[in-house]
Design a protein around this motif. Structure first.
Motif: not given
Length: 121
Positions: A56-57, A46-49, A103-104
């Motif tokens: 940009s985060t 899974e993507l965490v960050a 943001r993807t």
């Protein structure tokens, strides 16, 4: 091809902190985005960050307010500061290069060996 090497994992008690590092073998300054993923036993990765070239985060809901991703392009390194760790954060953590749009995050198909994080008393 840029190689990624993760480090900084270990055993920590609940509520503790760790800082993971991801060292790239080449320049990441031209890379659109960098990310941290994790994979717990029996679960999907899974993507965490992730962090864009402009810093940009974006974070998974499960880690918002506890984890911070940052990048140092001069050192070709990406970091993940993890605070207030919980047992459910236990996983192998991987960094990744990719791109980001609206943001993807879209990962490139290249992964390091990962670093194990275990949160347990």
């Amino acid at each position: 091809q840029v190689q990624l090497v993760e480090s900084g994992g270990g055993l920590v008690q609940p509520g503790g902190s760790l800082r993971l590092s991801c060292a790239a073998s080449g320049s990441i300054s031209g890379t659109d985005a960098m990310a941290w993923y994790r994979q717990a036993p029996g679960k999907q990765r899974e993507l965490v960050a992730h962090i864009t070239l402009s810093s940009s985060t974006d974070y998974a809901d499960s880690v918002k307010g506890r984890f911070t991703i940052s990048r140092d392009d001069a050192r070709n390194t990406v970091y993940l500061q993890m605070n207030s760790l919980k047992p459910e954060d236990t996983a192998v953590y991987y960094c990744n290069r990719g791109t980001s749009w609206n943001r993807t995050y879209y990962p490139y198909p290249s992964w390091g060996q990962g670093t194990q994080v275990t949160v347990s008393s």
